[in-house]
Write a protein that holds these residues in place. Sequence first.
Motif, PDB file in Angstrom:
ATOM      1  N   ALA A 148     -29.013  24.736 -39.242  1.00 22.55           N
ATOM      2  CA  ALA A 148     -27.950  25.571 -38.677  1.00 22.55           C
ATOM      3  C   ALA A 148     -26.841  24.726 -38.075  1.00 22.55           C
ATOM      4  N   SER A 149     -25.665  25.330 -38.040  1.00 21.13           N
ATOM      5  CA  SER A 149     -24.551  24.744 -37.280  1.00 21.13           C
ATOM      6  C   SER A 149     -24.610  25.319 -35.872  1.00 21.13           C
ATOM      7  N   GLY A 150     -23.579  25.077 -35.078  1.00 15.49           N
ATOM      8  CA  GLY A 150     -23.574  25.551 -33.697  1.00 15.49           C
ATOM      9  C   GLY A 150     -23.622  27.053 -33.563  1.00 15.49           C
ATOM     10  N   VAL A 151     -23.410  27.806 -34.654  1.00 13.45           N
ATOM     11  CA  VAL A 151     -23.400  29.257 -34.590  1.00 13.45           C
ATOM     12  C   VAL A 151     -24.763  29.811 -34.170  1.00 13.45           C
ATOM     13  N   ALA A 152     -25.835  29.050 -34.391  1.00 13.38           N
ATOM     14  CA  ALA A 152     -27.179  29.519 -34.053  1.00 13.38           C
ATOM     15  C   ALA A 152     -27.680  28.952 -32.733  1.00 13.38           C
ATOM     16  N   SER A 153     -26.823  28.239 -32.022  1.00 10.70           N
ATOM     17  CA  SER A 153     -27.291  27.557 -30.812  1.00 10.70           C
ATOM     18  C   SER A 153     -27.104  28.372 -29.548  1.00 10.70           C
ATOM     19  N   LYS A 154     -26.335  29.445 -29.608  1.00  8.46           N
ATOM     20  CA  LYS A 154     -25.991  30.184 -28.390  1.00  8.46           C
ATOM     21  C   LYS A 154     -26.791  31.466 -28.281  1.00  8.46           C
ATOM     22  N   GLY A 155     -27.795  31.470 -27.429  1.00  4.17           N
ATOM     23  CA  GLY A 155     -28.472  32.697 -27.052  1.00  4.17           C
ATOM     24  C   GLY A 155     -29.527  33.213 -28.005  1.00  4.17           C
ATOM     25  N   LEU A 156     -29.587  32.708 -29.244  1.00  2.00           N
ATOM     26  CA  LEU A 156     -30.562  33.232 -30.190  1.00  2.00           C
ATOM     27  C   LEU A 156     -31.980  32.896 -29.737  1.00  2.00           C
ATOM     28  N   ASP A 157     -32.859  33.871 -29.861  1.00  4.12           N
ATOM     29  CA  ASP A 157     -34.228  33.722 -29.369  1.00  4.12           C
ATOM     30  C   ASP A 157     -35.189  33.577 -30.538  1.00  4.12           C
ATOM     31  N   PHE A 158     -35.744  32.369 -30.683  1.00  2.80           N
ATOM     32  CA  PHE A 158     -36.797  32.121 -31.663  1.00  2.80           C
ATOM     33  C   PHE A 158     -38.033  31.723 -30.854  1.00  2.80           C
ATOM     34  N   SER A 159     -38.863  32.709 -30.553  1.00  2.00           N
ATOM     35  CA  SER A 159     -39.915  32.513 -29.553  1.00  2.00           C
ATOM     36  C   SER A 159     -40.998  31.538 -29.983  1.00  2.00           C
ATOM     37  N   ASP A 160     -41.242  31.355 -31.284  1.00  2.21           N
ATOM     38  CA  ASP A 160     -42.368  30.541 -31.739  1.00  2.21           C
ATOM     39  C   ASP A 160     -41.982  29.111 -32.110  1.00  2.21           C
ATOM     40  N   ILE A 161     -40.743  28.727 -31.913  1.00  5.14           N
ATOM     41  CA  ILE A 161     -40.314  27.384 -32.311  1.00  5.14           C
ATOM     42  C   ILE A 161     -40.858  26.345 -31.332  1.00  5.14           C
ATOM     43  N   GLN A 162     -41.571  25.357 -31.875  1.00  2.00           N
ATOM     44  CA  GLN A 162     -42.088  24.268 -31.056  1.00  2.00           C
ATOM     45  C   GLN A 162     -41.222  23.018 -31.139  1.00  2.00           C
ATOM     46  N   HIS A 163     -40.375  22.935 -32.169  1.00  2.00           N
ATOM     47  CA  HIS A 163     -39.656  21.686 -32.417  1.00  2.00           C
ATOM     48  C   HIS A 163     -38.220  21.969 -32.857  1.00  2.00           C
ATOM     49  N   VAL A 164     -37.279  21.322 -32.192  1.00  2.00           N
ATOM     50  CA  VAL A 164     -35.868  21.368 -32.583  1.00  2.00           C
ATOM     51  C   VAL A 164     -35.426  19.944 -32.887  1.00  2.00           C
ATOM     52  N   ILE A 165     -34.774  19.761 -34.040  1.00  2.00           N
ATOM     53  CA  ILE A 165     -34.258  18.444 -34.421  1.00  2.00           C
ATOM     54  C   ILE A 165     -32.734  18.513 -34.442  1.00  2.00           C
ATOM     55  N   ILE A 166     -32.101  17.653 -33.662  1.00  2.00           N
ATOM     56  CA  ILE A 166     -30.635  17.583 -33.655  1.00  2.00           C
ATOM     57  C   ILE A 166     -30.236  16.426 -34.563  1.00  2.00           C
ATOM     58  N   PHE A 167     -29.846  16.768 -35.784  1.00  2.00           N
ATOM     59  CA  PHE A 167     -29.546  15.774 -36.813  1.00  2.00           C
ATOM     60  C   PHE A 167     -28.300  14.968 -36.461  1.00  2.00           C
ATOM     61  N   SER A 168     -27.293  15.645 -35.922  1.00  2.00           N
ATOM     62  CA  SER A 168     -26.077  14.952 -35.461  1.00  2.00           C
ATOM     63  C   SER A 168     -25.759  15.434 -34.057  1.00  2.00           C
ATOM     64  N   MET A 169     -25.699  14.488 -33.123  1.00  2.00           N
ATOM     65  CA  MET A 169     -25.472  14.806 -31.717  1.00  2.00           C
ATOM     66  C   MET A 169     -24.076  15.407 -31.529  1.00  2.00           C
ATOM     67  N   PRO A 170     -23.969  16.625 -30.945  1.00  2.00           N
ATOM     68  CA  PRO A 170     -22.642  17.216 -30.715  1.00  2.00           C
ATOM     69  C   PRO A 170     -21.857  16.439 -29.672  1.00  2.00           C
ATOM     70  N   LYS A 171     -20.532  16.498 -29.771  1.00  2.00           N
ATOM     71  CA  LYS A 171     -19.685  15.781 -28.808  1.00  2.00           C
ATOM     72  C   LYS A 171     -19.804  16.375 -27.409  1.00  2.00           C
ATOM     73  N   GLU A 172     -19.917  17.688 -27.324  1.00  2.00           N
ATOM     74  CA  GLU A 172     -19.984  18.353 -26.031  1.00  2.00           C
ATOM     75  C   GLU A 172     -21.436  18.506 -25.591  1.00  2.00           C
ATOM     76  N   ILE A 173     -21.743  18.052 -24.390  1.00  2.00           N
ATOM     77  CA  ILE A 173     -23.118  18.083 -23.893  1.00  2.00           C
ATOM     78  C   ILE A 173     -23.603  19.514 -23.700  1.00  2.00           C
ATOM     79  N   GLU A 174     -22.689  20.462 -23.488  1.00  2.00           N
ATOM     80  CA  GLU A 174     -23.070  21.875 -23.381  1.00  2.00           C
ATOM     81  C   GLU A 174     -23.772  22.337 -24.662  1.00  2.00           C
ATOM     82  N   ASP A 175     -23.211  21.950 -25.815  1.00  2.00           N
ATOM     83  CA  ASP A 175     -23.806  22.351 -27.085  1.00  2.00           C
ATOM     84  C   ASP A 175     -25.214  21.776 -27.235  1.00  2.00           C
ATOM     85  N   TYR A 176     -25.393  20.551 -26.772  1.00  2.00           N
ATOM     86  CA  TYR A 176     -26.721  19.923 -26.818  1.00  2.00           C
ATOM     87  C   TYR A 176     -27.714  20.724 -25.977  1.00  2.00           C
TER      88      TYR A 176
END
Length: 617
Positions: A489-517
């Motif tokens: 996903a791009s940043g469109v899936a980073s705000k507020g979406l609830d995926f309750s069973d996810i154990q692992h998130v991989i950030i392939f490219s670090m965003p410039k803004e720390i808020e997005d991280y």
Amino acid sequence: MSLEQPTTRRRRERSPSPVYNLNDEDYEPYIPVAQRRHAKLAKLQSRGTTADVASARQSQEKDERDEEEREEERRREKTRKEQTLLMQAQEVHLKKATEDAQKTEAEKTEEAESQLLAAIASRKKLVSGLELAKGISYTNPLQTTWRPPKYVRERSEDENNTIREKYDIIVDGEDVPPPIESFGDMKIPDPLLKFLKSKRIMTPTPIQLQGIPVAFSGRDMIGIAFTGSGKTLAFCLPLIMFALEEEVKLPFVRGEGPVGIVLCPSRELASQTYENIVQWTEALSSSGQYPRLNTLLCMGGISMGEQSHVLNRGLHIVVATPGRLIDMLEKKKFNFDSCRYMCMDEADRMIDLGFEDDVRSIMSFFKHQRQTLLFSATMPRKIQDFAQQALIKPVLVNVGRAGAANLDVLQVVEYVKQEAKMVYLLECLQKTAPPVLIFSDNKNEVDDIQEYLILKGIEAVAIHGSKSQEERQYAIKSFKSGKKDVMVASGVASKGLDFSDIQHVIIFSMPKEIEDYVHQIGRTGRSGKTGIATTFVNMNTPEQTLLDLKYLLIEAGQRVPQFLLTIEDPRAAQAGGMLKGCPVCGGLGHGISNCPKLEDTQRRQMAAHRVEDTGGY
């Protein structure tokens, strides 16, 4: 033709000029003021008392000082007239340079940042055009019928503060409602309590135990809490109860409503919030004890005709994105004549994405005072100041530092060369069982990662802003249902979406803004569960972004890699170790003068102005 007689002109006789005779006894020569004063003083000394002499001396000294001041003013005025504008500018510049030389580097930096923050501050309050035009302002919050239980009302403020300290809740505002540690004591209906228990929601989270009583009391609110802390329930539950109360009083018919709206910055978040509200309202109506509440999803990419059955009945709740909501209001599909509740989810992102004018347009459709709630995990000081202007006696409810990372997430930062990322990605996928969420800010890179994973036999879907609404909905649905193991996903899936069973998130490219991280790693470790976030960085990652990441890891008590520890902060020597976060984005590794979010905002504004100037070509 007769000739007129010439007019006779007579010479006027002037009075004779005075003749001065210097030998005349009545003539008094001019005596300078100073000599007159001394003569008067000598005369008083010869015949007066000591008090008279002292008074005369003081009078003389005062007159002399006044004369000197007048002389100095005449001299300055003469100099000012002789000076050119350039000389005056040089004098002002020299004076400012002298003052600046006396300040420390930290004081200079703080002053510059204060000036920048003041320059980008909102010029107008977040109010409707009608209220601005008529000068309408409200001084008191809305009144509601809800009251906390008697034992809660009788608690002292010290007891309330003890409960807040227990849950690390910080509040600010006038007459803050007390926190309540039980859903039952909040007077929530039994069918809804049973439904929450079936979802293993037994007790309110910190943002809920303080935020829900504040919202029930009709107070405007700024709610800040880390990702996965239950903010959606905190602002949806009061709206459901208000709508239920209005429906019980007098059932809504076609053309009436809504009671309140929830604004979201993205379609995915709006759709998720809508689904939650529908679940909770159906739990109430299915019990047979309470009437049915109608909820409308209003966003782009879906046909509103499919929801005509909702519009044909009384409307209680609207969940919407700004653009489509304005379109529906302008077409008069419904109105805000009875709307008294407005919540902005991910409020800082709503304003950052340029929705401020849209929100102001939406507010112009309100006919009465409204209760306004702003919620987010990251709400920098700039947005908080903006919100304080917009709200009426607001209550700030803050669980932890605004912009801090979720402490239930284990953050792992890896230095990975750009050409080795794809190969190392496969190794990282072995850390935990699926589902796994992968983030990249580049849309093309999102598609490349998905294609690579499919070639390796991994069930993967992709989501970004350039995909159609059907593709985006399919990706989220198949990922949530477990049909797909990985979502890229791009940043469109980073705000507020609830995926309750996810154990692992991989950030392939670090965003410039720390808020997005912070938002991206917050897709795991939700609702009290733990999770892992693996982040790839390399020499392409900006140094100030790495500094932000370093301070965030230190704040969360995470292990900081050696290569991050070696990065020195140039501000540390100036500030003596007392560093403040950026008021625009909340990053701890930089100030407002080099904030990436501010730079991006200014770049977008300049691009918009260029489009306007060229007529859109």
